[in-house]
Motif scaffolding. Structure first.
Motif, PDB file in Angstrom:
ATOM      1  N   ARG B  28       0.530  -1.517   0.133  1.00 48.89           N
ATOM      2  CA  ARG B  28      -0.083   0.330  -0.116  1.00 48.89           C
ATOM      3  C   ARG B  28       0.709   1.260   0.112  1.00 48.89           C
ATOM      4  NH1 ARG B  28      -4.949   0.394   0.370  1.00 48.89           N
ATOM      5  NH2 ARG B  28      -5.303   2.908   1.675  1.00 48.89           N
ATOM      6  N   GLY B  29       0.611   2.015  -0.729  1.00 46.15           N
ATOM      7  CA  GLY B  29       0.977   3.497  -0.777  1.00 46.15           C
ATOM      8  C   GLY B  29       0.346   4.214  -1.795  1.00 46.15           C
ATOM      9  N   VAL B  30       1.153   5.507  -1.688  1.00 46.98           N
ATOM     10  CA  VAL B  30       0.540   7.051  -2.199  1.00 46.98           C
ATOM     11  C   VAL B  30       1.155   7.300  -3.372  1.00 46.98           C
ATOM     12  CG1 VAL B  30       0.108   8.779  -2.012  1.00 46.98           C
ATOM     13  CG2 VAL B  30      -0.343   7.933   0.426  1.00 46.98           C
ATOM     14  N   GLN B  31       0.580   7.071  -4.731  1.00 47.89           N
ATOM     15  CA  GLN B  31       1.164   7.878  -5.476  1.00 47.89           C
ATOM     16  C   GLN B  31      -0.185   8.455  -6.566  1.00 47.89           C
ATOM     17  OE1 GLN B  31       2.322   4.312  -7.941  1.00 47.89           O
ATOM     18  NE2 GLN B  31       3.559   5.591  -9.403  1.00 47.89           N
ATOM     19  N   GLU B  35      -4.250   6.857  -2.619  1.00 40.34           N
ATOM     20  CA  GLU B  35      -3.801   6.198  -1.486  1.00 40.34           C
ATOM     21  C   GLU B  35      -4.538   4.769  -2.047  1.00 40.34           C
ATOM     22  OE1 GLU B  35      -3.922   7.619   2.639  1.00 40.34           O
ATOM     23  OE2 GLU B  35      -3.929   4.614   2.739  1.00 40.34           O
ATOM     24  N   PHE B 137      34.702   2.176 -15.095  1.00 38.96           N
ATOM     25  CA  PHE B 137      34.223   3.871 -15.232  1.00 38.96           C
ATOM     26  C   PHE B 137      33.390   3.829 -15.779  1.00 38.96           C
ATOM     27  CE2 PHE B 137      36.735   4.770 -11.010  1.00 38.96           C
ATOM     28  CZ  PHE B 137      36.128   5.057 -10.218  1.00 38.96           C
TER      29      PHE B 137
END
Lengths: 238, 238
Positions: B28-31, B35, B137
């Motif tokens: 679950r998250g906020v994008q 939410e 590199f």
């Protein structure tokens, strides 16, 4: 999973002329204008420690290519550059090994010309599982007000974990340590926090049995090696 | 390793009102200021395909947390956002699922206001194991002059691999395909190259059985989704 190195060295007749044991891996490349196989050495006394392994399995399955199959060195308590992957040779040497990854790369230095001092054992460190849920882009956390159990891990290459502290807005309190599960294993910890609405900064810091405490800010060195500054987690409580 | 989804859907009495099957995960998250639990859907016809699995093991070991334990969806041939991890629910829905990750996130769009078209099956693509050794590199490769066997893999979510070509300084030649090992597996390929001293650019490109060929340059879209442009490897032969 592997076989201890010490009995193999003893059986191979390591004698008093040996000052170090040098390990070469199959990963060859050019770094610092020097073409070389990745190689590292250990003083004989470190190579003979009982926890040093030649590993060929991990979690009950054969070692995977990315972890160094068919055989890699594992040196618990030392930073990962020590545990040479894709081993091709193990050689006792009568002079200190001067390979690029030993003599030049992994050093604590002040500037480009400073020979510095070797990076070796892992400095004391701890991490927290960020509570709540993330905001995707900022990675800040959103937590509901009320009791929250904070958990995480702590470790050190210089002994056990003596103490973990939790910081809430700069105020430190002692966390509860989980039972130890092994001399070189992460030590679990937990702490109760009553989350109150608003913006907060959480942090954790460990002290090892050698008395070393994580610094609040990174300790500067030219290559940024061995950074063990405290982790900080920005939280919005709603 | 897992259990096919189709028999479970059939047994649960999927009826004619269902247009899609929606899958929710525990992450679950906020994008996008929304939410939500991560969620994706498949049209019933896609969800019922025999290769669609609910997976609980990988390489003979229980699924690890980072791969979606205890149970994840696996939809071969589709980009990874389809294979929802940490499954918490599977629901047949009578209207198209409008979750954020379905309706907003994974779309081929021209600008921020374009609803666009859904990202779904994996576009044809190939990759080469860079020959020789790397410069640390620059990541350019250093190769000894003489015969070199180039190898790699090709894949497509829209059918099998019809052809792989190797490009040396812009001149294309056909590579030899290894025997196929499965309908949704990477297809191995190899090609012989006589390396001549100097600077060269190697590339590979695949064509799938649907007739799609990898583009020489990325095809632009607002979010940079589904990039399958040819891989290029800079090589210095000595």
């Amino acid at each position: 999973t592997g076989t201890p190195l010490a009995p193999l060295l003893a059986e191979s007749g390591l004698d008093d002329h040996a000052v170090e044991v040098a390990f070469l891996g199959a990963d060859r490349g050019v770094q610092g204008e020097d073409e070389h196989d990745y190689g590292r050495s250990l003083a004989v006394v470190d190579a003979m420690r009982p926890e040093v392994l030649l590993a060929y399995e991990m979690n009950g399955a054969p070692l995977t290519p990315q972890h160094g199959s068919p055989l890699r060195l594992v040196v618990p308590g030392w930073y990962g550059m020590t545990s040479v992957k894709w081993l091709t040779s193990i050689e006792a040497v009568a002079e200190p090994f001067e390979g690029w990854q030993q003599a030049v790369a992994y050093r604590y230095t002040e500037d480009a010309d400073d020979p510095g001092t070797p990076v070796n054992r892992i400095r004391v460190r701890s991490m927290m599982i960020p509570p709540g849920i993330p905001d995707f882009f900022t990675r800040e956390r959103i937590v509901d007000a009320g009791p929250v159990t904070l958990t995480g891990r702590a470790w050190s290459g210089n002994g056990g974990i003596a103490r973990v502290e939790i910081g809430v807005d700069g105020q430190w309190a002692i966390a509860k340590l989980d039972p130890p599960v092994g001399e070189f294993a992460w030590r679990g910890w937990r702490a109760e926090w009553t989350a109150t609405p608003g913006e907060h900064e959480l942090a954790c810091r460990a002290t090892d049995t050698a008395g070393e405490l994580q610094p609040l800010h990174p300790v500067w060195n030219y290559q940024g090696m061995g950074n063990n500054a405290v982790q900080r987690v920005s939280v919005t409580v709603r």
